[in-house]
Design a protein around this motif. Structure first.
Motif, PDB file in Angstrom:
ATOM      1  N   ARG A  80     -30.497 -56.770  53.382  1.00 61.16           N
ATOM      2  CA  ARG A  80     -30.694 -56.802  51.934  1.00 61.16           C
ATOM      3  C   ARG A  80     -32.172 -56.653  51.610  1.00 61.16           C
ATOM      4  O   ARG A  80     -33.029 -57.332  52.168  1.00 61.16           O
ATOM      5  N   CYS A  81     -32.446 -55.738  50.685  1.00 63.41           N
ATOM      6  CA  CYS A  81     -33.823 -55.484  50.282  1.00 63.41           C
ATOM      7  C   CYS A  81     -34.268 -56.570  49.300  1.00 63.41           C
ATOM      8  O   CYS A  81     -33.582 -56.850  48.322  1.00 63.41           O
ATOM      9  N   ARG A  82     -35.412 -57.169  49.570  1.00 67.42           N
ATOM     10  CA  ARG A  82     -35.890 -58.245  48.693  1.00 67.42           C
ATOM     11  C   ARG A  82     -36.489 -57.691  47.408  1.00 67.42           C
ATOM     12  O   ARG A  82     -36.765 -58.439  46.477  1.00 67.42           O
ATOM     13  N   VAL A  83     -36.705 -56.376  47.335  1.00 74.16           N
ATOM     14  CA  VAL A  83     -37.260 -55.793  46.110  1.00 74.16           C
ATOM     15  C   VAL A  83     -36.139 -55.326  45.175  1.00 74.16           C
ATOM     16  O   VAL A  83     -36.032 -55.788  44.042  1.00 74.16           O
ATOM     17  N   CYS A  84     -35.285 -54.398  45.646  1.00 79.47           N
ATOM     18  CA  CYS A  84     -34.258 -53.855  44.755  1.00 79.47           C
ATOM     19  C   CYS A  84     -32.901 -54.542  44.927  1.00 79.47           C
ATOM     20  O   CYS A  84     -31.995 -54.326  44.131  1.00 79.47           O
ATOM     21  N   GLY A  85     -32.759 -55.371  45.953  1.00 84.32           N
ATOM     22  CA  GLY A  85     -31.512 -56.106  46.144  1.00 84.32           C
ATOM     23  C   GLY A  85     -30.393 -55.307  46.785  1.00 84.32           C
ATOM     24  O   GLY A  85     -29.277 -55.812  46.941  1.00 84.32           O
ATOM     25  N   ILE A 119     -37.361 -55.070  53.415  1.00 81.40           N
ATOM     26  CA  ILE A 119     -37.633 -54.090  52.367  1.00 81.40           C
ATOM     27  C   ILE A 119     -37.031 -52.751  52.792  1.00 81.40           C
ATOM     28  O   ILE A 119     -37.168 -52.340  53.936  1.00 81.40           O
ATOM     29  N   CYS A 120     -36.329 -52.100  51.865  1.00 82.54           N
ATOM     30  CA  CYS A 120     -35.656 -50.844  52.205  1.00 82.54           C
ATOM     31  C   CYS A 120     -36.657 -49.689  52.202  1.00 82.54           C
ATOM     32  O   CYS A 120     -37.786 -49.822  51.723  1.00 82.54           O
ATOM     33  N   ARG A 121     -36.221 -48.545  52.726  1.00 82.36           N
ATOM     34  CA  ARG A 121     -37.135 -47.423  52.881  1.00 82.36           C
ATOM     35  C   ARG A 121     -37.650 -46.923  51.528  1.00 82.36           C
ATOM     36  O   ARG A 121     -38.836 -46.655  51.376  1.00 82.36           O
ATOM     37  N   ALA A 122     -36.737 -46.855  50.566  1.00 85.16           N
ATOM     38  CA  ALA A 122     -37.135 -46.356  49.241  1.00 85.16           C
ATOM     39  C   ALA A 122     -38.205 -47.253  48.626  1.00 85.16           C
ATOM     40  O   ALA A 122     -39.204 -46.775  48.088  1.00 85.16           O
ATOM     41  N   CYS A 123     -38.013 -48.557  48.712  1.00 88.49           N
ATOM     42  CA  CYS A 123     -38.977 -49.496  48.123  1.00 88.49           C
ATOM     43  C   CYS A 123     -40.279 -49.485  48.907  1.00 88.49           C
ATOM     44  O   CYS A 123     -41.350 -49.611  48.312  1.00 88.49           O
ATOM     45  N   SER A 124     -40.212 -49.330  50.212  1.00 93.30           N
ATOM     46  CA  SER A 124     -41.461 -49.358  50.967  1.00 93.30           C
ATOM     47  C   SER A 124     -42.237 -48.067  50.737  1.00 93.30           C
ATOM     48  O   SER A 124     -43.472 -48.069  50.723  1.00 93.30           O
TER      49      SER A 124
HETATM   50 ZN   LIG Z   1     -35.281 -51.697  48.054  1.00 95.31          ZN
END
Ligand SMILES: [Zn+2]
Ligand SMILES: [Zn+2]
Length: 128
Positions: A80-85, A119-124
């Motif tokens: 789970r991405c802590r930025v976008c969820g 953190i997911c790739r898109a958010c990073s």
């Molecule tokens: Zn994300």
């Protein structure tokens, strides 16, 4: 007639579940409600529960989140991405074997839920 309607509703709810990935029951309801306003909240919750009972979907519990449903029923874990969820699937036979072989003492473990947080790739990519 009623049976046919139920089948149709189940199909709509199942396809919403697949499209949304790992939605909560409320998210499924909101999504379904857009297209099919006649499908009530109670129906969505009941049908999702029935999917989980019958093995067509499984319940997923992530920390600090409402119960979610997952149409992917083969053994896997979640990130789970802590930025976008966003919740994505992690398939790891190594982890599955490791967990299965783990000595839990007097306790007979039937399942283990593993959640990777980060953190997911898109958010990073966005952060750079
Ligand atoms: Zn994300
Ligand atoms: Zn999943």
């Amino acid at each position: 007639m009623i049976k046919e309607r139920n089948t149709k509703q189940k199909q709509i709810i199942y396809s919403a579940l697949c499209t949304l990935g790992h939605p909560t029951a409320t998210e499924v309801y909101e999504y379904v409600h857009e297209e099919s306003p006649t499908i009530g909240r109670g129906t969505v919750f009941r049908v999702l529960g029935a999917f989980a009972e019958s093995g067509r979907a499984r319940r997923v519990h992530l920390r600090g989140s409402d119960e979610r449903f997952d149409a992917t029923t083969s053994p896997h874990y979640h990130a789970r991405c802590r930025v976008c969820g966003r919740v994505s699937d992690v398939f790891s036979t190594e982890l599955a074997h490791f967990l299965a072989a783990t000595n839990t003492g007097d306790f007979c473990a039937e399942e283990a839920e593993v959640e990777f947080r980060g953190i997911c790739r898109a958010c990073s990519a966005e952060k750079k």
